[in-house]
Design an enzyme around this catalytic site. Sequence first.
Site, PDB file in Angstrom:
ATOM      1  N   SER A 190       0.978  -1.150  -0.197  1.00 16.49           N
ATOM      2  CA  SER A 190      -0.022  -0.037  -0.180  1.00 16.49           C
ATOM      3  C   SER A 190       1.065   1.260   0.152  1.00 16.49           C
ATOM      4  O   SER A 190       2.140   1.197   0.546  1.00 16.49           O
ATOM      5  CB  SER A 190      -0.855  -0.148   1.067  1.00 16.49           C
ATOM      6  OG  SER A 190      -1.552   1.424   1.569  1.00 16.49           O
ATOM      7  N   TYR A 203      -1.970  -1.416  10.715  1.00 16.60           N
ATOM      8  CA  TYR A 203      -2.167  -1.717   9.138  1.00 16.60           C
ATOM      9  C   TYR A 203      -0.924  -0.969   8.270  1.00 16.60           C
ATOM     10  O   TYR A 203      -0.126  -1.972   7.499  1.00 16.60           O
ATOM     11  CB  TYR A 203      -3.534  -0.814   8.460  1.00 16.60           C
ATOM     12  CG  TYR A 203      -3.607  -1.024   7.057  1.00 16.60           C
ATOM     13  CD1 TYR A 203      -4.096  -2.173   6.554  1.00 16.60           C
ATOM     14  CD2 TYR A 203      -3.226  -0.170   6.347  1.00 16.60           C
ATOM     15  CE1 TYR A 203      -4.175  -2.263   5.146  1.00 16.60           C
ATOM     16  CE2 TYR A 203      -3.576  -0.167   4.811  1.00 16.60           C
ATOM     17  CZ  TYR A 203      -3.987  -1.098   4.340  1.00 16.60           C
ATOM     18  OH  TYR A 203      -4.272  -1.388   2.884  1.00 16.60           O
TER      19      TYR A 203
HETATM   20  P1  NAD Z   1     -11.782  -5.850   0.061  1.00 17.29           P
HETATM   21  O1  NAD Z   1     -12.336  -5.593   1.313  1.00 17.29           O
HETATM   22  O2  NAD Z   1     -12.749  -5.904  -1.120  1.00 17.29           O
HETATM   23  O3  NAD Z   1     -10.660  -6.946   0.169  1.00 17.29           O
HETATM   24  C1  NAD Z   1     -10.265  -7.714   1.165  1.00 17.29           C
HETATM   25  C2  NAD Z   1     -10.394  -8.983   1.200  1.00 17.29           C
HETATM   26  O4  NAD Z   1      -9.742  -9.552   2.300  1.00 17.29           O
HETATM   27  C3  NAD Z   1     -11.872  -9.268   1.776  1.00 17.29           C
HETATM   28  O5  NAD Z   1     -12.639  -9.186   0.591  1.00 17.29           O
HETATM   29  C4  NAD Z   1     -11.452 -10.767   2.367  1.00 17.29           C
HETATM   30  O6  NAD Z   1     -12.052 -11.769   1.374  1.00 17.29           O
HETATM   31  C5  NAD Z   1     -10.200 -10.905   2.823  1.00 17.29           C
HETATM   32  N1  NAD Z   1     -10.006 -11.149   4.102  1.00 17.29           N
HETATM   33  C6  NAD Z   1      -9.785 -10.233   4.965  1.00 17.29           C
HETATM   34  N2  NAD Z   1      -9.666 -10.648   6.174  1.00 17.29           N
HETATM   35  C7  NAD Z   1      -9.570 -12.104   6.012  1.00 17.29           C
HETATM   36  C8  NAD Z   1      -9.544 -13.310   6.766  1.00 17.29           C
HETATM   37  N3  NAD Z   1      -9.428 -13.333   7.971  1.00 17.29           N
HETATM   38  N4  NAD Z   1      -9.614 -14.651   6.251  1.00 17.29           N
HETATM   39  C9  NAD Z   1      -9.738 -14.613   4.598  1.00 17.29           C
HETATM   40  N5  NAD Z   1      -9.977 -13.672   4.008  1.00 17.29           N
HETATM   41  C10 NAD Z   1      -9.816 -12.246   4.601  1.00 17.29           C
HETATM   42  O7  NAD Z   1     -10.699  -4.288  -0.047  1.00 17.29           O
HETATM   43  P2  NAD Z   1      -9.380  -4.080  -0.985  1.00 17.29           P
HETATM   44  O8  NAD Z   1      -9.315  -2.662  -0.873  1.00 17.29           O
HETATM   45  O9  NAD Z   1      -9.826  -4.649  -2.524  1.00 17.29           O
HETATM   46  O10 NAD Z   1      -8.399  -4.651  -0.501  1.00 17.29           O
HETATM   47  C11 NAD Z   1      -7.422  -5.500  -1.120  1.00 17.29           C
HETATM   48  C12 NAD Z   1      -6.133  -5.404  -0.692  1.00 17.29           C
HETATM   49  O11 NAD Z   1      -5.652  -4.152  -1.154  1.00 17.29           O
HETATM   50  C13 NAD Z   1      -5.811  -5.499   0.768  1.00 17.29           C
HETATM   51  O12 NAD Z   1      -4.607  -5.992   1.185  1.00 17.29           O
HETATM   52  C14 NAD Z   1      -5.543  -3.967   1.123  1.00 17.29           C
HETATM   53  O13 NAD Z   1      -4.759  -3.719   2.284  1.00 17.29           O
HETATM   54  C15 NAD Z   1      -4.784  -3.292  -0.163  1.00 17.29           C
HETATM   55  N6  NAD Z   1      -5.072  -1.915  -0.553  1.00 17.29           N
HETATM   56  C16 NAD Z   1      -6.301  -1.494  -0.449  1.00 17.29           C
HETATM   57  C17 NAD Z   1      -6.288  -0.081  -0.654  1.00 17.29           C
HETATM   58  C18 NAD Z   1      -7.494   0.730  -0.904  1.00 17.29           C
HETATM   59  O14 NAD Z   1      -7.592   1.939  -0.878  1.00 17.29           O
HETATM   60  N7  NAD Z   1      -8.551  -0.089  -1.052  1.00 17.29           N
HETATM   61  C19 NAD Z   1      -5.215   0.936  -0.718  1.00 17.29           C
HETATM   62  C20 NAD Z   1      -3.885   0.351  -0.451  1.00 17.29           C
HETATM   63  C21 NAD Z   1      -3.919  -1.241  -0.346  1.00 17.29           C
END
Ligand code: NAD
Length: 299
Positions: A190, A203
């Site tokens: 991230s 985080y």
């Molecule tokens: P999202 O909520 O759609 O996806 C996160 C997924 O993590 C969930 O759908 C879930 O299936 C999974 N998860 C969480 N805890 C879990 C557990 N205990 N067991 C199994 N699965 C689990 O959100 P997103 O934004 O698409 O996130 C995806 C990745 O991108 C993450 O690693 C997040 O840190 C990273 N990210 C997101 C952003 C943003 O702004 N959305 C920015 C930087 C990084």
Amino acid sequence: MTRDQYTFHDPRTLYPNISPEVQQQPEPGLQSRMTPVPDLGEDTYRGTGRLTGRRALITGADSGIGAAVAIAYAREGADIALSYLPEEQEDADHVVAQIEAAGRRAVTIPGDITSASFCRELVATAAEELGGLDTVVNVAGKQVWHEKIEDIDDEDFAATFATNIFAPFWIVKAALPHLAPGSTIINTASLEAYKPAPDRLDYATTKGAINNFSKGLAQQLITRGIRVNVVAPGPTWSVLQVTGGVDPESLPEFGSSETPLGRAGQPAELAPAYVFLASAESSFVAGETLNVNGGMVTP
Ligand code: NAD
Ligand code: MG
């Protein structure tokens, strides 16, 4: 398809600045209940055979970035094992339908990746059901906003580490016996890895760790012909944001005040980076972090 990811456009206006209304769901949430629903590239991603015959395990594949990656990989010719939590079945069903419409296999393996034994089971089932494994994509993540360090209880701190950094460690270790030379591993960091928000201490720390872990691991595994790389997203509209990921009052400004581009990204805009790093086109790329963040400068 009126436009696809190859169509030239002004990136500032490709998507509207969504200025989302204040909304909240309990973790992990369903993206189908969000306003607006994030764009996974359902109507725009066009595959050109870049991952033909590949077999990919993707965590967090039911929603957001992981789901956009799953749809893109399937359209590029890969079969997919999807990891997500059982409560997210409804979101997962939508992604499975997209994968099957692309003519590829979707294997669903719901379960909690904060358990080491489940992570091992997940990899074993994925490899068995897909007839092998050559692509491991760790996208699952936990992000919960807390104003002060005193507000983060010890269990929350541990759960964030278990989800974001222990699970990729367990999954990669279990996957290695299946990964022949030419396989790829992609982890998800991230912008927070370099620019930690003060209200996301646990985080942001895990995201720094993911970058560091991946760069060390990349040097180790390249000697076995396996490439490890990272994608580091910036603010991307996903259900993570409305399940306690950020201060709910800040949602109307989500992405727009931070990124030079002036808007949040959509999961669909992250998928091509994961496709590049999984494909043979990136044969000389290892230990790299591809920042996809709307123009925020990183070290
Ligand atoms: P999202 O909520 O759609 O996806 C996160 C997924 O993590 C969930 O759908 C879930 O299936 C999974 N998860 C969480 N805890 C879990 C557990 N205990 N067991 C199994 N699965 C689990 O959100 P997103 O934004 O698409 O996130 C995806 C990745 O991108 C993450 O690693 C997040 O840190 C990273 N990210 C997101 C952003 C943003 O702004 N959305 C920015 C930087 C990084
Ligand atoms: Mg989800």
